[in-house]
Design a protein around this motif. Structure first.
Motif, PDB file in Angstrom:
ATOM      1  N   LEU A   1       0.866  -1.176   0.000  1.00 41.58           N
ATOM      2  CA  LEU A   1       0.000   0.000   0.000  1.00 41.58           C
ATOM      3  C   LEU A   1       0.899   1.221   0.000  1.00 41.58           C
ATOM      4  O   LEU A   1       1.762   1.359   0.857  1.00 41.58           O
ATOM      5  CB  LEU A   1      -0.911   0.020   1.231  1.00 41.58           C
ATOM      6  CG  LEU A   1      -1.709   1.311   1.465  1.00 41.58           C
ATOM      7  CD1 LEU A   1      -2.708   1.540   0.349  1.00 41.58           C
ATOM      8  CD2 LEU A   1      -2.406   1.254   2.811  1.00 41.58           C
ATOM      9  N   ASP A   2       0.723   2.091  -0.970  1.00 37.75           N
ATOM     10  CA  ASP A   2       1.464   3.348  -1.052  1.00 37.75           C
ATOM     11  C   ASP A   2       0.465   4.482  -1.236  1.00 37.75           C
ATOM     12  O   ASP A   2      -0.397   4.419  -2.111  1.00 37.75           O
ATOM     13  CB  ASP A   2       2.434   3.344  -2.236  1.00 37.75           C
ATOM     14  CG  ASP A   2       3.626   2.455  -2.011  1.00 37.75           C
ATOM     15  OD1 ASP A   2       4.330   2.690  -1.027  1.00 37.75           O
ATOM     16  OD2 ASP A   2       3.827   1.522  -2.802  1.00 37.75           O
ATOM     17  N   ILE A   3       0.590   5.512  -0.416  1.00 35.66           N
ATOM     18  CA  ILE A   3      -0.265   6.691  -0.492  1.00 35.66           C
ATOM     19  C   ILE A   3       0.645   7.918  -0.437  1.00 35.66           C
ATOM     20  O   ILE A   3       1.559   7.964   0.373  1.00 35.66           O
ATOM     21  CB  ILE A   3      -1.257   6.749   0.689  1.00 35.66           C
ATOM     22  CG1 ILE A   3      -2.140   5.517   0.727  1.00 35.66           C
ATOM     23  CG2 ILE A   3      -2.106   8.014   0.617  1.00 35.66           C
ATOM     24  CD1 ILE A   3      -3.017   5.411   1.956  1.00 35.66           C
ATOM     25  N   GLY A   4       0.384   8.895  -1.306  1.00 27.82           N
ATOM     26  CA  GLY A   4       1.193  10.104  -1.232  1.00 27.82           C
ATOM     27  C   GLY A   4       1.105  10.952  -2.481  1.00 27.82           C
ATOM     28  O   GLY A   4       0.303  10.710  -3.377  1.00 27.82           O
ATOM     29  N   SER A   5       1.987  11.953  -2.533  1.00 23.63           N
ATOM     30  CA  SER A   5       2.002  12.860  -3.680  1.00 23.63           C
ATOM     31  C   SER A   5       2.749  12.263  -4.870  1.00 23.63           C
ATOM     32  O   SER A   5       2.574  12.709  -5.995  1.00 23.63           O
ATOM     33  CB  SER A   5       2.621  14.200  -3.288  1.00 23.63           C
ATOM     34  OG  SER A   5       3.930  14.001  -2.795  1.00 23.63           O
TER      35      SER A   5
ATOM     36  N   MET B   1       1.825   1.230 -10.912  1.00 23.98           N
ATOM     37  CA  MET B   1       1.137  -0.029 -10.660  1.00 23.98           C
ATOM     38  C   MET B   1       1.940  -1.105 -11.394  1.00 23.98           C
ATOM     39  O   MET B   1       2.315  -0.924 -12.545  1.00 23.98           O
ATOM     40  CB  MET B   1      -0.294   0.028 -11.194  1.00 23.98           C
ATOM     41  CG  MET B   1      -1.108  -1.182 -10.814  1.00 23.98           C
ATOM     42  SD  MET B   1      -2.845  -1.015 -11.223  1.00 23.98           S
ATOM     43  CE  MET B   1      -2.823  -1.413 -12.945  1.00 23.98           C
ATOM     44  N   PRO B   2       2.243  -2.216 -10.738  1.00 13.85           N
ATOM     45  CA  PRO B   2       3.100  -3.215 -11.381  1.00 13.85           C
ATOM     46  C   PRO B   2       2.431  -3.905 -12.572  1.00 13.85           C
ATOM     47  O   PRO B   2       1.204  -3.975 -12.660  1.00 13.85           O
ATOM     48  CB  PRO B   2       3.371  -4.222 -10.260  1.00 13.85           C
ATOM     49  CG  PRO B   2       2.287  -4.015  -9.277  1.00 13.85           C
ATOM     50  CD  PRO B   2       1.854  -2.592  -9.393  1.00 13.85           C
TER      51      PRO B   2
ATOM     52  N   PHE C   1      -3.024   6.792  -4.624  1.00 13.52           N
ATOM     53  CA  PHE C   1      -2.628   5.589  -3.893  1.00 13.52           C
ATOM     54  C   PHE C   1      -2.619   4.392  -4.826  1.00 13.52           C
ATOM     55  O   PHE C   1      -3.315   4.351  -5.834  1.00 13.52           O
ATOM     56  CB  PHE C   1      -3.505   5.351  -2.653  1.00 13.52           C
ATOM     57  CG  PHE C   1      -4.840   4.719  -2.922  1.00 13.52           C
ATOM     58  CD1 PHE C   1      -4.972   3.339  -2.992  1.00 13.52           C
ATOM     59  CD2 PHE C   1      -5.971   5.497  -3.072  1.00 13.52           C
ATOM     60  CE1 PHE C   1      -6.203   2.747  -3.216  1.00 13.52           C
ATOM     61  CE2 PHE C   1      -7.204   4.915  -3.300  1.00 13.52           C
ATOM     62  CZ  PHE C   1      -7.317   3.540  -3.374  1.00 13.52           C
ATOM     63  N   VAL C   2      -1.797   3.440  -4.485  1.00 11.93           N
ATOM     64  CA  VAL C   2      -1.714   2.183  -5.212  1.00 11.93           C
ATOM     65  C   VAL C   2      -1.599   1.074  -4.168  1.00 11.93           C
ATOM     66  O   VAL C   2      -0.913   1.228  -3.161  1.00 11.93           O
ATOM     67  CB  VAL C   2      -0.533   2.166  -6.223  1.00 11.93           C
ATOM     68  CG1 VAL C   2       0.796   2.341  -5.543  1.00 11.93           C
ATOM     69  CG2 VAL C   2      -0.539   0.909  -7.070  1.00 11.93           C
TER      70      VAL C   2
END
Length: 150
Positions: A5-9, A14-15, A41-42
Motif C-alpha cells: 500500500l502506497d499513499i502520497g504525492s 502499478m506493477p 494511492f496504489v
C-alpha cells in the motif's frame, strides 16, 4: 503472500502482470499512461503456492497464484484525445487488475510428457472513460505437440 500500500504525492507505478500470467494470457491491455507515477494511492496483494512430487520414474510440479492491483491517481485537468471533459471524477481516475493462474508439468524418465497452464486476467479503468477487459489463456505442451489459445 505479498501485499503493498502506497499513499502520497508521488506513488510508484502499478506493477505489470506477473511474467507467467503474461506468457499464458498474452493479449492483455497494457496502457502505460495509467501505470505512471503521480499523486494518489496504489495497493495490491498476491498469493502463490507451488508443490512438487517425485515418485520413482515420474516427477512433476504444480503452481497456482492469484492477485490484484488497484491504483487511484489524480490526473488534474487531463482530458482524453478529442474530448474536453476532464478525465475521471474531478481528475481522479482508477485503474485495476485481478489475475489468477494454474500451471504444472509432468515428466517420466526425465522426459517432459505434459506441461500446461491456465491464466485469467480482468482489467478495468474508470470512470469517464470506462474500459474493461477479461482475458483467459490456455497453454498445453505434450510430447506430441503444443497448443496455445487465448
Amino acid at each position: 503472500m505479498l501485499s503493498y500500500l502506497d499513499i502520497g504525492s508521488v506513488v510508484p507505478n502499478m506493477p505489470a502482470l506477473p511474467p507467467n500470467v503474461r506468457s499464458i494470457a498474452d493479449k492483455i491491455h497494457q496502457n502505460q499512461t495509467f501505470r505512471s507515477n503521480g499523486a494518489g494511492f496504489v495497493m495490491g496483494a498476491s498469493f502463490d503456492v507451488k508443490a512438487s512430487l517425485n515418485v520413482g520414474i515420474a516427477s512433476g510440479w504444480v503452481a497456482a497464484g492469484l492477485g490484484y492491483d488497484v491504483m487511484l491517481r489524480n490526473f488534474g485537468n487531463a482530458t482524453c484525445s478529442g474530448d474536453t471533459a476532464i478525465l475521471g471524477i474531478n481528475g481522479w481516475y482508477a485503474t485495476g487488475q485481478m489475475w489468477a493462474y494454474l500451471e504444472g508439468s509432468l515428466s517420466v524418465c526425465s522426459v517432459n510428457v505434459l506441461s500446461a497452464g491456465l491464466a485469467a486476467v480482468l482489467q478495468a479503468q474508470l470512470p469517464n472513460p470506462t474500459f474493461a477487459q477479461a482475458t483467459v489463456g490456455v497453454k498445453v505442451k505434450t510430447i506430441f505437440g503444443s497448443f496455445h489459445k487465448i
